[in-house]
Design a protein around this motif. Sequence first.
Motif, PDB file in Angstrom:
ATOM      1  N   LYS A 190      -6.878   3.782   2.285  1.00 60.25           N
ATOM      2  CA  LYS A 190      -6.379   2.800   1.307  1.00 60.25           C
ATOM      3  C   LYS A 190      -5.105   3.275   0.662  1.00 60.25           C
ATOM      4  O   LYS A 190      -4.177   2.519   0.422  1.00 60.25           O
ATOM      5  CB  LYS A 190      -7.460   2.539   0.267  1.00 60.25           C
ATOM      6  N   ASP A 245      -2.375  -1.927  -6.658  1.00 56.65           N
ATOM      7  CA  ASP A 245      -2.074  -0.678  -5.945  1.00 56.65           C
ATOM      8  C   ASP A 245      -1.145   0.200  -6.741  1.00 56.65           C
ATOM      9  O   ASP A 245      -1.270   1.441  -6.746  1.00 56.65           O
ATOM     10  CB  ASP A 245      -1.460  -0.996  -4.589  1.00 56.65           C
ATOM     11  N   GLY A 286      -0.227  -1.257   6.340  1.00 53.49           N
ATOM     12  CA  GLY A 286      -0.024  -1.215   4.912  1.00 53.49           C
ATOM     13  C   GLY A 286       1.424  -1.234   4.486  1.00 53.49           C
ATOM     14  O   GLY A 286       1.718  -0.983   3.313  1.00 53.49           O
ATOM     15  N   ARG A 291       2.259  -7.471   2.626  1.00 52.47           N
ATOM     16  CA  ARG A 291       1.830  -6.199   3.198  1.00 52.47           C
ATOM     17  C   ARG A 291       1.076  -6.448   4.488  1.00 52.47           C
ATOM     18  O   ARG A 291       0.257  -7.369   4.586  1.00 52.47           O
ATOM     19  CB  ARG A 291       0.937  -5.458   2.199  1.00 52.47           C
ATOM     20  N   ARG A 313      -2.156   2.989   2.947  1.00 56.49           N
ATOM     21  CA  ARG A 313      -1.668   1.613   3.018  1.00 56.49           C
ATOM     22  C   ARG A 313      -0.961   1.177   1.758  1.00 56.49           C
ATOM     23  O   ARG A 313      -0.338   0.138   1.713  1.00 56.49           O
ATOM     24  CB  ARG A 313      -2.849   0.668   3.278  1.00 56.49           C
ATOM     25  N   SER A 314      -1.038   2.006   0.752  1.00 58.60           N
ATOM     26  CA  SER A 314      -0.479   1.583  -0.530  1.00 58.60           C
ATOM     27  C   SER A 314       0.825   2.305  -0.824  1.00 58.60           C
ATOM     28  O   SER A 314       1.012   2.815  -1.916  1.00 58.60           O
ATOM     29  CB  SER A 314      -1.500   1.809  -1.644  1.00 58.60           C
TER      30      SER A 314
END
Length: 577
Positions: free
Chosen positions: A78, A40, A7, A2, A81-82
């Motif tokens: 977050k 994640d 991400g 990643r 990015r996941s």
Amino acid sequence: MRCPACGLYQPIQFELCLNCGHDVSSQPDQKSEVDAMAKDVAEYERHSKKTVDNRKQQVSSGGYPGGKPQGKAQRSPKQRRSLPPLVGVLIAVAIFVLSAGTTIFFLTKSPDYERLFKQGEHELANGQYAFAVKTLNKAIASKATDPKLYLALARAYIGVDQLDKAWECIDRAQQLGLGVVAEPELASDLANYYRQKGQYEKAANLLRPLAKAQLPGKVAELSDLDALWGDECLRDGQVENALRCWEEVQQLKEGSRFIEADARLATIYQRLVANALAAGEDNKALDYLTKLNLIAQNPKNYLLSATIYEGEEKFDLAIDQVHKAQKLTPDDQELNIRLANLLLAYGKKLLNSGDSETGYAYMQQASSLNSGLTVPTLVLRNLSVGIDPAFRLPRLSADVWNPTSSPINALTVKAELWDKANSKLLWNKETRLIDEFVTPLASKESKSFEFVATQPTKANGLSEFRIYLNGVLYDSYPIGKAAPGKQASLANSSTEGGIGTHASKGQNEVKDSDLAKPVQTLHTINNPPASHASEKSTAANDYPKTTQEQANQTGQEQPAPDASSTPEEKTMKDLEF
């Protein structure tokens, strides 16, 4: 693996991110990455389950909690990015395919000059020559080293009647390695342009290489052009040019007018024969007659060839032509008379050259063809006619030969020198070779004699010796040869005088009475007159009178010769089928 910046997950072998280009080669090892991805995914599943529960609760309560509509949940950095790894892979593949397609499109796109060239060819096919000129000039501006563009532009210039510019384009194409042959349609356009302008030779020169290369349709196109050109030449009197055109049509064996070739050539050969005879070119006339007989056999053509050969004293060839005429008309009795005449003349020629036995055999064959003829009992051989080098006077010498088995007891030889052009007697002399004081001439023996005239003359064929045996005309011998233009007139004047069988070389017709006269009179040589006075009387009575003398005796006015008919017209009448 990643990307820490955006991400997005991507294959571990990439050092740069496909999305943002960030360096991902210094990231943690694969195990830690896998753990992070698992974490994640678990977080995503938990969040998804919570969201589903909230939606269910809102639907069951019929509204939103707190009486206010809830806005969209804000995704934390977050969470952004996941994203799941499958979506990233699909995005990367899409980007790769899009970039590859764009590259292929730009690499395979046709250049502008090729597109313009195709457009120009389409305009040429539709006859839009002015548009084609503009389009093809643009194509050449894009690429000036393609010879095909220049050849196509030349066709366009021909369509707008700018031939000079068309030839400039053709020259440029030749410099680049392509000629007119590489563009058959261009050659056809040029040939058609020249044909419309009446410049047939240039048109034929353009099509001839294409026909030689056996390009489809070009042989027939050249043949039709030659036929049209040949007809124009024939109407303008250019007979030899017409001959070349129609002979090429005959050789090509194609075209819509190929079936007319033989008929056209027959007409052309007839005119050429007439022109050659009028100009005194006998060899040319014979060549054309030979070609004419190959495509249109006719007895008159063979007889005309025989007449020419007879005028040149080629009696063997003349005899052969008469034989060919007899094969076409075997029942024609006039041909037998003509053949007998030629055999008799050929026999005399052989006798004059010293070939006694063969010459006399030909004379016997002539007698067998015509029952009215008898073989002469005395003939001349080893004949010599010309100008005496010592005295510059006409001279004739020969041998009298006895071909029979009986002796000759009396023989008188008389010579006369005649001006054929004016029908005037210039000189004469008579001598006794055999009489009661001389030994008889035995069988197969000969005796020589010679005459030298005291009247000077030129060896131009306008004067001749006439020899009488026992007061009877044997034959006439011209001194030298006449010019070609005067040959026919001399032959006609000699025929009118009735000199005998072989008096005029090259006469067109021979009468039965003329053929029989020398032989019948020679048959009386063995029975000479009783006295010398009677011999002179016989000679005077047997001597042929001129046309004017006959008119004076009969009191009738002789018709004047037809001056309106030219030699060419007379010959054309003889050539008519």
